[in-house]
Write an enzyme that holds these catalytic residues in place. Structure first.
Site, PDB file in Angstrom:
ATOM      1  N   GLY A 105     -39.671 -58.314  37.207  1.00 45.75           N
ATOM      2  CA  GLY A 105     -40.446 -59.110  36.267  1.00 45.75           C
ATOM      3  C   GLY A 105     -41.921 -58.798  36.236  1.00 45.75           C
ATOM      4  N   ASP A 106     -42.346 -57.726  36.879  1.00 48.06           N
ATOM      5  CA  ASP A 106     -43.754 -57.333  36.839  1.00 48.06           C
ATOM      6  C   ASP A 106     -43.808 -55.827  37.085  1.00 48.06           C
ATOM      7  OD1 ASP A 106     -46.541 -57.367  36.767  1.00 48.06           O
ATOM      8  OD2 ASP A 106     -46.695 -59.204  37.932  1.00 48.06           O
TER       9      ASP A 106
END
Length: 312
Positions: A272-273
């Protein structure tokens, strides 16, 4: 005149001794065969066999099974004490080459624990280490010196699920077993501003040398996934790192920070990053710490994240 044996004497003598020799030879061969079969099938183990399935035998002179220290692996029982006892036993073997801790198939629920030098943590296929979700059971640690304070809150930060400091010769590997931080509750509490300290990484090794991470899956970290900090000679190979692309804040894949001699290759990262974020602290704290990251090789991996999706 040469002395002669009675007719049939020598052959009878030879025959009886040949029979005895053959029986002894077959017995010895059979014993060695059975011994080698046991060694190949289970590996050398101080407390017993390494467990079912593919061999977990490695290069350490001593091997342990987490079940021999009371581990249950049902996903409900807290196995923290079993991990701590096993690692304590391995810590006494450093001068003899160290030891390997085998984690067989199962779900091994635990609070954060510390590794030791000259140790291999081996996760069998279908073995999964699960982080306990109650943040009150995660230890608090001082801020990293090159950051000055926590990334999300000033003051203390939560430690990592698997942690190590001032170590050498540490291996985390297996038959693609997994380490699962069960980060969903952490992400929710972060968004709702219910946490008073910065979330901890899944695996963090600090001020250490000769670190190898290979052939495992790391998933659903509360924060950054693998964070080697001020380490030398770090190798990450054939590792899968997973977290939801959306809704899993700050779940960076690999963040080498103020490290030297790093290889990252043949990995799949979907998070997610940032998939990989090269760091040397931040702001004035990083400048004062004076540990820039040096000599890093990154190749042959697939990235999928909210930041960018590409093959490298």
């Amino acid at each position: 005149m040469a002395e002669s044996l009675p007719v049939g004497g020598f052959p009878a003598f030879l025959s009886s001794h040949k029979t005895l020799f053959i029986v002894l030879w077959i017995s010895a061969f059979g014993s060695v065969f059975l011994w080698q079969r046991d060694i190949v099938g289970a590996g050398f183990s101080v407390f017993g066999k390494a467990g079912p399935g593919r061999s977990m035998s490695g290069s350490r002179p001593f091997e342990f099974n987490i079940t021999d220290f009371g581990g249950v692996g049902d996903g409900v029982t807290d196995d923290t004490a079993a991990f701590e006892r096993a690692i304590s036993a391995i810590s006494k073997l450093g001068k003899r080459g160290g030891g390997q801790l085998n984690v067989p198939p199962g779900k091994w629920l635990t609070t954060p624990f510390n590794l030791t030098s000259h140790m291999t943590l081996f996760l069998a296929e279908d073995a999964e280490i699960l982080g306990i979700q109650d943040e009150k059971r995660w230890p608090l640690m001082p801020p990293l010196p090159s950051y000055g304070y926590g990334r999300e809150h000033r003051g203390s930060r939560y430690g990592s699920l698997i942690h190590g400091q001032n170590l050498e010769d540490v291996v985390i590997t297996g038959h693609n077993g997994s380490i699962n931080g069960q980060g969903q509750s952490w992400w929710t509490k972060y968004r709702q501003k219910l946490l008073n300290h910065t979330r901890g990484p899944l695996v963090q090794i600090m001020w250490s040398n000769d670190i190898v991470i290979s052939n495992i899956t790391l998933r659903d970290s509360p924060f950054w996934t693998f964070h080697p900090y001020d380490c030398k000679n770090v190798s990450v190979r054939n590792v899968t790192i997973l977290a939801p692309v959306f809704g899993a804040p700050n779940t960076d894949g690999i963040d080498p920070d103020s490290c030297e001699d790093v290889v990252i290759e043949d990995c799949y990262i979907s998070v997610g990053d940032d998939a990989i974020a090269i760091k040397s602290g931040w702001d004035q704290y990083g400048i004062i710490y004076e540990r820039p990251l040096r000599n890093i090789l990154i190749r042959n991996f697939i990235v999928r994240s909210m930041v960018r999706q590409r093959d490298v």
